[in-house]
Design a protein around this motif. Structure first.
Motif, PDB file in Angstrom:
ATOM      1  N   ALA A  28       1.825   1.307   0.175  1.00 56.43           N
ATOM      2  CA  ALA A  28       2.371   0.221  -0.641  1.00 56.43           C
ATOM      3  C   ALA A  28       3.094  -0.802   0.238  1.00 56.43           C
ATOM      4  O   ALA A  28       2.947  -2.012   0.051  1.00 56.43           O
ATOM      5  N   ASN A  29       3.866  -0.314   1.211  1.00 53.45           N
ATOM      6  CA  ASN A  29       4.580  -1.217   2.110  1.00 53.45           C
ATOM      7  C   ASN A  29       3.614  -2.027   2.967  1.00 53.45           C
ATOM      8  O   ASN A  29       3.873  -3.198   3.267  1.00 53.45           O
ATOM      9  N   SER A  30       2.499  -1.420   3.382  1.00 54.12           N
ATOM     10  CA  SER A  30       1.497  -2.143   4.174  1.00 54.12           C
ATOM     11  C   SER A  30       0.983  -3.356   3.412  1.00 54.12           C
ATOM     12  O   SER A  30       0.864  -4.456   3.958  1.00 54.12           O
ATOM     13  N   VAL A  31       0.707  -3.177   2.122  1.00 54.33           N
ATOM     14  CA  VAL A  31       0.215  -4.280   1.290  1.00 54.33           C
ATOM     15  C   VAL A  31       1.323  -5.298   1.058  1.00 54.33           C
ATOM     16  O   VAL A  31       1.096  -6.517   1.131  1.00 54.33           O
ATOM     17  N   ALA A  32       2.549  -4.828   0.810  1.00 58.05           N
ATOM     18  CA  ALA A  32       3.672  -5.736   0.563  1.00 58.05           C
ATOM     19  C   ALA A  32       3.973  -6.601   1.783  1.00 58.05           C
ATOM     20  O   ALA A  32       4.288  -7.791   1.659  1.00 58.05           O
ATOM     21  N   GLN A  33       3.870  -6.016   2.972  1.00 56.80           N
ATOM     22  CA  GLN A  33       4.129  -6.777   4.194  1.00 56.80           C
ATOM     23  C   GLN A  33       3.085  -7.857   4.409  1.00 56.80           C
ATOM     24  O   GLN A  33       3.398  -8.967   4.853  1.00 56.80           O
ATOM     25  N   ALA A  83      -7.345   0.528  -3.714  1.00 56.59           N
ATOM     26  CA  ALA A  83      -7.603   1.909  -4.135  1.00 56.59           C
ATOM     27  C   ALA A  83      -6.375   2.769  -3.838  1.00 56.59           C
ATOM     28  O   ALA A  83      -6.371   3.604  -2.930  1.00 56.59           O
ATOM     29  N   LEU A  84      -5.286   2.539  -4.618  1.00 58.34           N
ATOM     30  CA  LEU A  84      -4.032   3.248  -4.412  1.00 58.34           C
ATOM     31  C   LEU A  84      -3.798   4.262  -5.527  1.00 58.34           C
ATOM     32  O   LEU A  84      -4.261   4.084  -6.653  1.00 58.34           O
ATOM     33  N   THR A  85      -3.038   5.299  -5.216  1.00 59.99           N
ATOM     34  CA  THR A  85      -2.664   6.287  -6.220  1.00 59.99           C
ATOM     35  C   THR A  85      -1.665   5.662  -7.194  1.00 59.99           C
ATOM     36  O   THR A  85      -1.013   4.663  -6.874  1.00 59.99           O
ATOM     37  N   PRO A  86      -1.493   6.244  -8.380  1.00 57.93           N
ATOM     38  CA  PRO A  86      -0.494   5.721  -9.330  1.00 57.93           C
ATOM     39  C   PRO A  86       0.909   5.640  -8.736  1.00 57.93           C
ATOM     40  O   PRO A  86       1.660   4.693  -9.005  1.00 57.93           O
ATOM     41  N   GLU A  87       1.277   6.614  -7.904  1.00 61.68           N
ATOM     42  CA  GLU A  87       2.591   6.597  -7.262  1.00 61.68           C
ATOM     43  C   GLU A  87       2.717   5.384  -6.340  1.00 61.68           C
ATOM     44  O   GLU A  87       3.727   4.663  -6.376  1.00 61.68           O
ATOM     45  N   ALA A  88       1.698   5.132  -5.524  1.00 62.50           N
ATOM     46  CA  ALA A  88       1.711   3.987  -4.610  1.00 62.50           C
ATOM     47  C   ALA A  88       1.726   2.675  -5.386  1.00 62.50           C
ATOM     48  O   ALA A  88       2.379   1.703  -4.976  1.00 62.50           O
ATOM     49  N   GLN A  89       1.030   2.617  -6.502  1.00 64.72           N
ATOM     50  CA  GLN A  89       1.014   1.402  -7.317  1.00 64.72           C
ATOM     51  C   GLN A  89       2.395   1.076  -7.874  1.00 64.72           C
ATOM     52  O   GLN A  89       2.792  -0.088  -7.919  1.00 64.72           O
ATOM     53  N   SER A  90       3.124   2.104  -8.285  1.00 66.91           N
ATOM     54  CA  SER A  90       4.478   1.861  -8.806  1.00 66.91           C
ATOM     55  C   SER A  90       5.403   1.364  -7.701  1.00 66.91           C
ATOM     56  O   SER A  90       6.229   0.475  -7.925  1.00 66.91           O
ATOM     57  N   TYR A  91       5.261   1.923  -6.502  1.00 69.99           N
ATOM     58  CA  TYR A  91       6.040   1.447  -5.368  1.00 69.99           C
ATOM     59  C   TYR A  91       5.693  -0.003  -5.048  1.00 69.99           C
ATOM     60  O   TYR A  91       6.566  -0.826  -4.751  1.00 69.99           O
ATOM     61  N   LEU A  92       4.398  -0.311  -5.077  1.00 71.69           N
ATOM     62  CA  LEU A  92       3.946  -1.657  -4.707  1.00 71.69           C
ATOM     63  C   LEU A  92       4.553  -2.709  -5.625  1.00 71.69           C
ATOM     64  O   LEU A  92       4.995  -3.771  -5.164  1.00 71.69           O
TER      65      LEU A  92
END
Length: 467
Positions: free
Chosen positions: A282-287, A354-363
Motif C-alpha cells: 500500500a505504501n509503495s502505491v501511495a509513494q 491486485a491488492l488484498t482487502p487489508e492492503a486496500q484499507s491501508y491504501l
C-alpha cells in the motif's frame, strides 16, 4: 542603493518573469513525471504479478533511493555555485565544478554497486523480515546495481545542466528512457513475444536497459552537442583548491542534508516494512501517487533554485526577495492541486491494483495522509531546496531535517510501531508528520532574509556567455 519592496514590484516585468519561469518549470515537471513514470511502471506491472514481487522491488529500490539522494546532494550543493557563476557568465569555473561533482559521484556509485552485488541479503534485511520478500529483492538488486555507475554520470551531468538553464536535454533523455523501460518491462515481466516470463528479474533488466540508453544519449550530447559547458578529463583529476573549498563548504551540508532526509525516508520504509507486506504494498502505491502529484511542485522548486541563484549572482538582491514570494505562491497552488488529485485517485488505485482487502484499507488511509503531506512538502521543498540553497543557506536544511525527522516523526513512528504496537494507520500518520512540523519554521526563515548571499569569487573569467 537598495530598492524597497514597492519599487521592486513596479520595476519587475512580470510577463517576462512568468515566461522565463515556465520555460524552466515545464521541462523539469515533465522530467519529474517521466522519472516517476519509470517507478510507476515497475509498481503497476509488478502489482499485477503480486504483493511479494511488488514489495521486494519497492524495498530493494530504497538502496538506489539513498544513493540518488547523495547525487542530489552533490549536484544541489554544486548548483549553489554554478547557478550564481552562470549569472556572472563564468563557464570555465562551472566546468571545474562539474569535474569535482563527477569525481565524488563515481566513488559513491562504486560503493553502492559493490554493496548491491556482494551483500544484497544484508541490505534487504534492513527493510524486511519476510524471507519471500528478501529473496525477490536480492534478485532485483544484483541486476540493477550494475546501473549505479551509469546513473552517476547521467544524473550529475543533467542536474548541473539544469542549473545553467539547459533543461530540455534531460526531458529528451528521460522520455526515451521511459519508453525503453516500459517496453522491456512488459516483455520480460509477463513473457510477451515468446520471451521467458521473468517477473521481478524482468523489471530489473528493463531498468538496467533504460539506464544504458540514458548514459549513451547524455554522452553524445556532452561530447558533440554542448558547446557552452564541456567535460574535460583533466577536471576529474586536478583540483582548484579555492574552488574545492567553496564546493565543500556549500555542498557538504547539502549532501548531509539529502542523506539524512533520505535515510529518514528509508527509515520510514523500514518501519513500514516490518509491519507486513500489505502495508509495504500500500505504501509503495501511495509513494508513487505522491511523486506523481508533486511533479509540478518539484519543477517549481528546481526553477526557484536556478532563477534565484542567477538573480543573486547578478547582485539583484531585492529582486530575489520578491521572486521568492512569488515562488512560494506558485508552490502552494501546485501543492493544493496535487493533494486534490491524490484524493481523487484513491478509489481508482484500489480498483486497478491486485491488492488484498487489508492492503486496500491501508491504501485508502495512506492516500488521505499523502493529500495534506503533499501541500506541506511542496512549500517546504521550494523554500529549503529552491530558495535557501540559491543564496548559499545550506546548513539550515540539514538542521531542520535532523530535528524534525529524526527527533520527531521517525522517533514517534518507531515507538508507536515497536513499543506500543499501534495500528498501521497511526504509525503511518506519525511517520509522515515531519513536513507539517517544518512548515512554520521554513516560513519564518524565509521572511528573515538571512538566506541571501553572493557565494561566487572573482575568478578573472569573462562575464559574457556566448551561445
Amino acid at each position: 542603493m537598495a530598492k524597497n519592496y514597492s519599487e521592486d514590484v513596479s520595476g519587475i516585468n512580470w510577463k517576462q518573469f512568468y515566461k522565463q519561469v515556465l520555460v524552466l518549470i515545464i521541462p523539469m515537471a515533465l522530467q519529474n513525471l517521466i522519472n516517476v513514470g519509470v517507478t510507476a511502471a515497475d509498481v503497476f506491472m509488478l502489482g499485477l504479478v503480486g504483493e511479494t514481487a511488488l514489495s521486494g522491488a519497492s524495498l530493494a529500490g530504497q538502496i538506489q533511493f539513498v544513493m540518488t539522494l547523495v547525487f542530489m546532494g552533490v549536484t544541489s550543493g554544486a548548483t549553489v555555485l554554478t547557478a550564481q557563476y552562470w549569472g556572472k557568465g563564468d563557464c570555465r569555473t562551472i566546468e571545474k565544478i562539474l569535474g569535482m561533482a563527477f569525481r565524488i559521484a563515481f566513488l559513491v556509485a562504486l560503493f553502492f554497486a559493490a554493496a548491491a552485488f556482494c551483500i544484497p541479503d544484508m541490505l534487504m534485511r534492513i527493510y524486511s523480515s519476510e524471507p519471500e520478500v528478501i529473496q525477490e529483492g536480492v534478485k532485483y538488486l544484483r541486476i540493477v546495481g550494475v546501473s549505479y555507475l551509469l546513473m552517476a554520470f547521467t544524473q550529475i551531468y543533467l542536474n548541473i545542466m539544469r542549473s545553467i538553464e539547459k533543461v530540455v536535454i534531460a526531458t529528451v533523455v528521460y522520455s526515451v528512457s521511459l519508453l525503453v523501460n516500459i517496453f522491456i518491462n512488459a516483455v520480460l515481466i509477463f513473457g510477451l513475444f515468446g520471451m521467458p516470463k521473468l517477473g521481478i528479474v524482468g523489471a530489473a533488466i528493463g531498468t538496467l536497459a533504460a539506464r544504458v540508453v540514458e548514459a549513451a544519449i547524455v554522452f553524445w550530447y556532452a561530447t558533440v552537442k554542448n558547446k557552452i559547458v564541456k567535460i574535460h578529463i583533466r577536471d576529474l583529476f586536478t583540483t582548484d583548491k579555492l574552488l574545492m573549498g567553496d564546493f565543500l563548504m556549500y555542498s557538504l551540508p547539502v549532501v548531509l542534508n539529502e542523506l539524512m532526509w533520505g535515510l529518514g525516508s528509508s527509515a520510514n520504509t523500514a518501519v513500514i516494512g516490518h509491519l507486513g507486506s500489505a502495508a509495504v504494498a500500500a505504501n509503495s502505491v501511495a509513494q508513487v501517487a505522491r511523486q506523481l502529484a508533486t511533479v509540478v511542485a518539484f519543477g517549481i522548486c528546481n526553477a526557484t533554485a536556478i532563477y534565484l541563484g542567477k538573480t543573486i549572482g547578478e547582485q539583484r538582491f531585492e529582486d530575489a526577495k520578491v521572486y521568492g514570494r512569488k515562488f512560494i505562491k506558485l508552490s502552494l497552488i501546485a501543492g493544493c492541486i496535487g493533494g486534490g488529485l491524490i484524493l481523487i485517485a484513491a478509489p481508482i488505485a484500489n480498483a486497478v491494483m491486485a491488492l488484498t482487502p487489508e492492503a486496500q484499507s491501508y491504501l485508502t488511509f495512506m492516500f488521505f495522509v499523502m493529500s495534506y503531506f503533499t501541500v506541506a512538502q511542496a512549500l517546504n521543498t521550494t523554500l529549503v531546496v529552491g530558495v535557501f540553497r540559491s543564496g548559499g543557506d545550506t546548513k539550515f536544511g540539514l538542521a531542520l531535517d535532523v530535528g524534525t525527522m529524526w527527533g520527531c516523526s521517525i522517533l514517534l513512528g518507531a515507538l508507536a510501531a515497536f513499543v506500543f504496537h499501534a495500528p498501521v494507520q497511526i504509525v503511518y500518520m506519525l511517520l509522515m508528520s515531519d513536513e507539517i512540523i517544518k512548515l512554520p519554521i521554513t516560513l519564518k526563515r524565509f521572511y528573515g532574509y538571512k538566506w541571501i548571499k553572493d557565494v561566487t569569487r572573482d575568478t578573472g573569467q569573462p562575464h559574457k556567455i556566448s551561445i
